[in-house]
Design an enzyme around this catalytic site. Sequence first.
Site, mmCIF file in Angstrom:
data_model
loop_
_atom_site.group_PDB
_atom_site.id
_atom_site.type_symbol
_atom_site.label_atom_id
_atom_site.label_comp_id
_atom_site.label_asym_id
_atom_site.label_seq_id
_atom_site.Cartn_x
_atom_site.Cartn_y
_atom_site.Cartn_z
ATOM 1 N N HIS A 13 0.854 -1.195 0.000
ATOM 2 C CA HIS A 13 0.000 0.000 0.000
ATOM 3 C C HIS A 13 0.891 1.247 0.000
ATOM 4 C CE1 HIS A 13 -3.949 1.986 1.482
ATOM 5 N NE2 HIS A 13 -3.098 2.959 1.155
ATOM 6 N N HIS A 15 1.239 4.914 -2.263
ATOM 7 C CA HIS A 15 0.772 5.818 -3.335
ATOM 8 C C HIS A 15 1.982 6.515 -3.940
ATOM 9 C CE1 HIS A 15 -3.491 5.633 -1.988
ATOM 10 N NE2 HIS A 15 -2.955 5.516 -0.783
ATOM 11 N N ASN A 17 2.527 9.330 -5.656
ATOM 12 C CA ASN A 17 2.788 10.743 -5.363
ATOM 13 C C ASN A 17 2.864 11.059 -3.871
ATOM 14 O OD1 ASN A 17 3.170 12.189 -7.908
ATOM 15 N ND2 ASN A 17 1.140 11.386 -8.394
ATOM 16 N N THR A 98 -2.939 7.301 -9.312
ATOM 17 C CA THR A 98 -4.160 7.743 -9.984
ATOM 18 C C THR A 98 -3.812 8.340 -11.343
ATOM 19 O OG1 THR A 98 -4.696 8.553 -7.749
ATOM 20 C CG2 THR A 98 -6.311 8.984 -9.506
ATOM 21 N N PRO A 99 -4.130 7.682 -12.443
ATOM 22 C CA PRO A 99 -3.860 8.304 -13.744
ATOM 23 C C PRO A 99 -4.678 9.594 -13.862
ATOM 24 C CG PRO A 99 -4.387 5.968 -13.988
ATOM 25 C CD PRO A 99 -4.739 6.355 -12.578
ATOM 26 N N HIS A 219 -9.812 1.680 -0.048
ATOM 27 C CA HIS A 219 -9.606 2.429 1.196
ATOM 28 C C HIS A 219 -10.929 2.371 1.932
ATOM 29 C CE1 HIS A 219 -5.959 3.824 -0.611
ATOM 30 N NE2 HIS A 219 -5.651 4.532 0.442
ATOM 31 N N GLU A 222 -11.799 5.077 6.659
ATOM 32 C CA GLU A 222 -10.849 6.106 7.151
ATOM 33 C C GLU A 222 -11.573 7.129 8.011
ATOM 34 O OE1 GLU A 222 -7.215 7.447 4.734
ATOM 35 O OE2 GLU A 222 -8.682 6.882 3.221
ATOM 36 N N ASP A 297 1.767 3.652 3.116
ATOM 37 C CA ASP A 297 0.758 4.585 2.592
ATOM 38 C C ASP A 297 1.432 5.685 1.770
ATOM 39 O OD1 ASP A 297 -1.849 5.246 2.166
ATOM 40 O OD2 ASP A 297 -2.196 6.233 4.086
HETATM 41 C C1 LIG Z 1 -3.785 9.310 4.000
HETATM 42 N N1 LIG Z 1 -4.622 8.318 3.453
HETATM 43 C C2 LIG Z 1 -5.110 8.311 2.169
HETATM 44 N N2 LIG Z 1 -6.445 8.089 2.006
HETATM 45 C C3 LIG Z 1 -7.017 8.121 0.787
HETATM 46 N N3 LIG Z 1 -6.329 8.383 -0.335
HETATM 47 C C4 LIG Z 1 -5.017 8.606 -0.234
HETATM 48 C C5 LIG Z 1 -4.336 8.548 1.014
HETATM 49 N N4 LIG Z 1 -3.044 8.793 0.790
HETATM 50 C C6 LIG Z 1 -2.908 8.989 -0.556
HETATM 51 N N5 LIG Z 1 -4.110 8.895 -1.170
HETATM 52 C C7 LIG Z 1 -4.432 9.080 -2.606
HETATM 53 O O1 LIG Z 1 -3.242 8.969 -3.369
HETATM 54 C C8 LIG Z 1 -2.995 10.197 -4.088
HETATM 55 C C9 LIG Z 1 -1.508 10.439 -4.206
HETATM 56 O O2 LIG Z 1 -0.924 9.469 -5.044
HETATM 57 P P1 LIG Z 1 -1.179 9.368 -6.624
HETATM 58 O O3 LIG Z 1 -1.402 10.774 -7.133
HETATM 59 O O4 LIG Z 1 -2.383 8.510 -6.826
HETATM 60 O O5 LIG Z 1 0.076 8.765 -7.152
HETATM 61 C C10 LIG Z 1 -3.726 11.237 -3.274
HETATM 62 O O6 LIG Z 1 -4.019 12.390 -4.046
HETATM 63 C C11 LIG Z 1 -4.981 10.487 -2.843
HETATM 64 O O7 LIG Z 1 -5.916 10.449 -3.896
HETATM 65 ZN ZN LIG Z 2 -3.716 4.940 1.100
#
Ligand SMILES: CNc1ncnc2c1ncn2[C@@H]1O[C@H](COP(=O)(O)O)[C@@H](O)[C@H]1O
Ligand SMILES: [Zn+2]
Length: 371
Positions: A13, A15, A17, A98-99, A219, A222, A297
């Site tokens: 898990h 992300h 960015n 997220t594209p 998710h 939360e 995360d």
């Molecule tokens: C803290 N907990 C969280 N809860 C929900 N969504 C989250 C997150 N942390 C990150 N993101 C999601 O991932 C994006 C950034 O990566 P990408 O642009 O996709 O690579 C965030 O803009 C949000 O949409």
């Molecule tokens: Zn997350």
Amino acid sequence: MEWWVSMPKVELHAHLNGSIRDSTLLELTKALGEKGVINFSQVEHIIMKYNRSVKEVFQLFDLIRILTTDHAILTRITREVIEDFASENVVYLELRTTPKRNDAIGMTKGSYFEAVLEGLRSVTSVDVNFIPHDKEDSRTLFSPNNGSSRKRIYVRLLLSIDRRETTEAAMETVKLALEMKQFGVVGIDLSGNPLVGDWNTYLPALKFARNQGLYVSLHCGEIPNPKEIHQMLDFKPERIGHAICFEKEHWEILKSSKIPVEICLTSNIRTLTVRSIQVHHFVGLYKTKHPVVLCTDDSGVFSTCLSKEYKIAADAFVFTGLGKRESFELSRNAVELIFAERQVKEDLTKYFDSVAKTMGVYKNKIHSYEL
Ligand SMILES: CNc1ncnc2c1ncn2[C@@H]1O[C@H](COP(=O)(O)O)[C@@H](O)[C@H]1O
Ligand SMILES: [Zn+2]
């Protein structure tokens, strides 16, 4: 080297960015400040803040979004994120992103993905495997005769649907994921600000993804939203992230359906969604042998890394018996929860077993998840 760093780890898990390096984030922010696109002094405090509420975290993501809407920057961030995970002995990384479409700079969801792919291809300092094995191909990253002393990492991708998106936009992401399976896309994630959006908007795209053979991680919980949590659990995703604001009935469904949970300790503490590490639901799930995996995360946004998450868990739950050996088992059991193909699981399992000997942890499994 400390055991939590040298131990092989599985990240499920992360992300893209949110995993951006601190130094890169500052560099990009300053550069945009100099160009006059943003006012650096106004956003500096958002970047530097330590604890951020959920709302503030998403303000930061909006800022990061401004910084990373450029193909070359995305490629760079992807490369750095993979290097960073590999450097702390993450041997399997499921990276989600997220594209995004941005007409102003000619970016489509497809070209966004291409830029990420270019990042995967551009890693030279570590061995990366991201193209799925075809049935004939028995080559594996960790086979003993590989002979390389370089760090090795499997990377697979999840494409994220942002909760702000429409059904059509979500569907576009799923279609892109299907087209890009050959480049290691294994599934779909639903993420974004939990305060916005409605489950029924994404459901058609998630159902389509599932019918087409993609794995789904959501998710979930939360924020307190009992109805949505219920609907999500009814969907029976292959994994969920967080599982924080659950009520008794949710725990019951979760336990009986054995849906694995991606646990993000630092993220939950820093966004103030869990009061303290001692009361984190991880420990209850771990004790009852529910399938769980420790994850970061957003390692950049929360200044953490996967080694740190294992250390934090071991420190907090030492009295629950989470020592070096159990942490190793926790890490190895995560292999059962990955979305990649069978050969990858087998290769990783063998690798963990071989490392178990050198790390002085038992080879036999303490328990394995009955999924
Ligand atoms: C803290 N907990 C969280 N809860 C929900 N969504 C989250 C997150 N942390 C990150 N993101 C999601 O991932 C994006 C950034 O990566 P990408 O642009 O996709 O690579 C965030 O803009 C949000 O949409
Ligand atoms: Zn997350």
